[in-house]
Design an enzyme around this catalytic site. Structure first.
Site, PDB file in Angstrom:
ATOM      1  N   ASN A  53      -6.899   5.029  -6.031  1.00 48.65           N
ATOM      2  CA  ASN A  53      -6.955   3.707  -5.925  1.00 48.65           C
ATOM      3  C   ASN A  53      -8.271   3.416  -6.006  1.00 48.65           C
ATOM      4  O   ASN A  53      -8.671   2.290  -5.366  1.00 48.65           O
ATOM      5  CB  ASN A  53      -6.224   3.198  -4.608  1.00 48.65           C
ATOM      6  CG  ASN A  53      -4.525   3.596  -4.861  1.00 48.65           C
ATOM      7  OD1 ASN A  53      -3.932   3.244  -5.874  1.00 48.65           O
ATOM      8  ND2 ASN A  53      -3.961   3.752  -3.709  1.00 48.65           N
ATOM      9  N   HIS A 142       5.709  -3.903  -0.461  1.00 49.96           N
ATOM     10  CA  HIS A 142       5.430  -2.628  -0.247  1.00 49.96           C
ATOM     11  C   HIS A 142       6.081  -2.168   1.207  1.00 49.96           C
ATOM     12  O   HIS A 142       6.512  -3.118   2.052  1.00 49.96           O
ATOM     13  CB  HIS A 142       3.792  -2.444   0.157  1.00 49.96           C
ATOM     14  CG  HIS A 142       3.301  -1.358   0.341  1.00 49.96           C
ATOM     15  ND1 HIS A 142       3.074  -1.002   1.713  1.00 49.96           N
ATOM     16  CD2 HIS A 142       3.021  -0.276  -0.515  1.00 49.96           C
ATOM     17  CE1 HIS A 142       2.597   0.466   1.774  1.00 49.96           C
ATOM     18  NE2 HIS A 142       2.629   0.849   0.541  1.00 49.96           N
ATOM     19  N   GLU A 186       2.961  -9.503  -2.136  1.00 50.74           N
ATOM     20  CA  GLU A 186       1.781  -8.692  -2.542  1.00 50.74           C
ATOM     21  C   GLU A 186       1.140  -9.738  -3.725  1.00 50.74           C
ATOM     22  O   GLU A 186       1.879 -10.480  -4.413  1.00 50.74           O
ATOM     23  CB  GLU A 186       2.063  -7.335  -3.387  1.00 50.74           C
ATOM     24  CG  GLU A 186       2.519  -6.527  -2.194  1.00 50.74           C
ATOM     25  CD  GLU A 186       2.888  -4.801  -3.005  1.00 50.74           C
ATOM     26  OE1 GLU A 186       2.235  -4.587  -3.725  1.00 50.74           O
ATOM     27  OE2 GLU A 186       3.854  -4.473  -2.541  1.00 50.74           O
ATOM     28  N   SER A 190       1.783  -2.812  -6.224  1.00 60.31           N
ATOM     29  CA  SER A 190       1.182  -1.291  -5.945  1.00 60.31           C
ATOM     30  C   SER A 190       1.823  -0.575  -7.328  1.00 60.31           C
ATOM     31  O   SER A 190       1.083   0.329  -7.653  1.00 60.31           O
ATOM     32  CB  SER A 190       1.205  -0.776  -4.764  1.00 60.31           C
ATOM     33  OG  SER A 190       2.571  -0.919  -4.421  1.00 60.31           O
ATOM     34  N   ASP A 215      -0.521  -9.995   0.576  1.00 62.55           N
ATOM     35  CA  ASP A 215      -1.178  -8.747   0.789  1.00 62.55           C
ATOM     36  C   ASP A 215      -2.041  -8.361  -0.580  1.00 62.55           C
ATOM     37  O   ASP A 215      -1.440  -8.320  -1.785  1.00 62.55           O
ATOM     38  CB  ASP A 215       0.019  -7.672   0.869  1.00 62.55           C
ATOM     39  CG  ASP A 215      -0.647  -6.199   0.721  1.00 62.55           C
ATOM     40  OD1 ASP A 215      -1.390  -5.811   0.387  1.00 62.55           O
ATOM     41  OD2 ASP A 215       0.300  -5.533   1.415  1.00 62.55           O
ATOM     42  N   HIS A 218      -4.309  -4.282  -3.497  1.00 62.12           N
ATOM     43  CA  HIS A 218      -4.890  -3.748  -4.825  1.00 62.12           C
ATOM     44  C   HIS A 218      -5.582  -4.860  -5.709  1.00 62.12           C
ATOM     45  O   HIS A 218      -5.811  -4.698  -6.926  1.00 62.12           O
ATOM     46  CB  HIS A 218      -3.496  -3.410  -5.838  1.00 62.12           C
ATOM     47  CG  HIS A 218      -2.937  -2.223  -4.938  1.00 62.12           C
ATOM     48  ND1 HIS A 218      -3.250  -0.805  -5.160  1.00 62.12           N
ATOM     49  CD2 HIS A 218      -1.990  -2.115  -4.114  1.00 62.12           C
ATOM     50  CE1 HIS A 218      -2.519   0.137  -4.446  1.00 62.12           C
ATOM     51  NE2 HIS A 218      -1.517  -0.861  -3.722  1.00 62.12           N
ATOM     52  N   LYS A 253      -8.729   1.467  -0.856  1.00 65.28           N
ATOM     53  CA  LYS A 253      -8.485   1.385  -2.314  1.00 65.28           C
ATOM     54  C   LYS A 253     -10.009   0.958  -2.972  1.00 65.28           C
ATOM     55  O   LYS A 253     -10.794   1.669  -2.907  1.00 65.28           O
ATOM     56  CB  LYS A 253      -7.449   0.412  -2.507  1.00 65.28           C
ATOM     57  CG  LYS A 253      -6.206   0.931  -1.703  1.00 65.28           C
ATOM     58  CD  LYS A 253      -4.938   0.366  -1.944  1.00 65.28           C
ATOM     59  CE  LYS A 253      -3.724   1.029  -1.558  1.00 65.28           C
ATOM     60  NZ  LYS A 253      -3.464   1.156  -0.074  1.00 65.28           N
TER      61      LYS A 253
END
Ligand SMILES: Cc1ncc(COP(=O)(O)O)c(C=O)c1O
Length: 399
Positions: A53, A142, A186, A190, A215, A218, A253
């Site tokens: 990541n 997640h 998210e 992910s 979230d 990423h 990440k």
């Protein structure tokens, strides 16, 4: 050995044998990460890493590593206490202020990890909201988000992945009547590499009087103005200002270091300092982590060209996958899954890539739903055009 230990050993051996029998026993595989987006395996082979990541290549960036080392040398290897006792350094407050400015939020708070952040912020938040609290969560959220909601001891109302019509029907079915509503998702998923429709979510949150918890693990560093994340692009409220949201993200990440943050109104941050167990009862992030973050925050805003190149490379990989007939699951980011279905197929594809000198780790249940095993390919700005050429070629050659 006591009977209790014998029983435990038998149970442990049984669980491992069951995992082995299903071909799902997980093993740790040591590797050394080296410059240029490569890893060296224990047997000395070097592979191009399409699974980490480290989207901006910052984990091995000399400036990030040097500042981490400098902070450790000046301030120590550990923080020696929890934040509310002796663990708060001036540098914690400085990087939190920098993070808040980066995220365009009033305030931010650091956590030891993203898992710890989600697992402890959500129950604290739910405890603070006026009861009853109704939580609407994307089905593919997640594990750490699920853990936080499970800890809060309430039943999540789970909407189909990224399906805002389904979410709206669920919101309609539960008239407000004094309940607090929280929508948890998210912003970049992910394992699927697709994005939540933040404008649509903000609209629903506005119309149904719900709070958004996002979230950005990423998305941080990769999307949004100066890499600030997708939440920084939330639309304006009719009353003025950006739609409010509680935003968390990780530092391990794209930002290249370790740990996590939550960003939001000062009042929320102050309340979490009083009520969030994962913040209160845990040793403060160590100086090296703060140094790495400080350096990353110097670099990330100016990496616009790298961000554009990263997404262009992801587009190339998606087109190669589509040409070969693979489903990339709505990916529109630097995460490009090749959905394969059967676990055996995913394992075989991983082995084929490895034979071609590439690392693309197979992701299997329970990390992803049954029958949706995949290769999760992730791109980094440190990959060269020639690296992407090799990946495209290897995808075309997958049997
Ligand atoms: C969406 C999401 N949230 C949270 C986490 C947990 O973050 P951390 O690795 O810092 O514990 C991850 C990490 O894999 C993630 O993908």
């Amino acid at each position: 050995m006591s009977g209790a230990w014998r029983a435990l050993e038998a149970a442990l051996a049984g669980a491992l044998a069951e995992a082995e029998g299903k071909g799902r026993r997980r093993r740790l595989r040591p590797m050394t990460r080296i410059a240029g987006g490569r890893v060296m395996l224990a047997d000395g082979r070097t592979l191009i890493d399409f699974s980490s990541n480290d989207y901006l290549g910052l984990s091995l960036h000399p400036q990030v590593a040097a500042r981490a080392a400098d902070y450790a040398q000046r301030l120590g290897a550990g923080s020696a206490g929890s934040r509310l006792v002796t663990g708060t350094l001036i540098e914690h407050l400085q990087v939190e202020a920098r993070l808040a400015a980066f995220k365009r939020a009033e305030a931010a708070l650091l956590f030891a990890s993203g898992y710890q952040a989600n697992a402890s912020i959500l129950p604290a938040l739910i405890g603070l909201l006026p009861a009853p609290v109704k939580v609407f969560a994307d089905r593919l959220n997640h594990a750490s988000l699920h853990a936080g909601l499970a800890q809060a001891d309430l039943r999540q109302i789970r909407f189909r992945h990224n399906d805002l019509d389904h979410l709206e029907r669920q919101l309609q079915a539960l008239p407000n009547q004094g309940a607090s509503r929280l929508i948890v998702t998210e912003t970049v998923f992910s394992m699927d590499g697709d994005r939540a429709d933040l404008a649509g979510l903000a609209d629903l949150a506005d119309r149904y009087d719900a709070i958004l918890y996002l979230d950005e693990a990423h998305a941080t560093g990769v999307f949004g103005p100066h890499g600030a994340g997708l939440a920084a692009e939330l639309p304006a409220c009719p009353a003025g200002g950006r739609a409010p949201a509680i935003v968390m993200g990780t530092l391990g990440k794209a930002l290249g270091g370790f740990g996590a943050y939550v960003a939001g109104p000062q009042l929320l941050i102050d309340a979490l300092v009083q009520a969030c167990g994962g913040f209160i009862y845990s040793t403060a992030p160590p100086p090296a982590v703060l140094g790495a973050l400080d350096a990353a925050l110097d670099l990330v805003p100016g990496m616009g060209a790298e961000r554009a190149a990263l997404q262009a490379a992801a587009g190339r990989v998606r087109r190669a996958a589509a040409a070969r007939g693979f489903d990339t699951l709505g990916s529109s980011t630097q995460i490009v899954p090749l959905q394969l279905g059967a676990e055996s197929w995913a394992m075989k594809a991983m082995a084929d890539l490895e034979a071609a000198g590439l690392l693309g780790v197979a992701i299997r249940p329970p990390t992803v739903p049954e029958g949706s095993s995949r290769l999760r390919l992730s791109l980094s700005t440190v990959h060269s055009d020639a690296d992407i050429d090799r990946l495209v070629e290897a995808i075309g050659a997958l049997a």
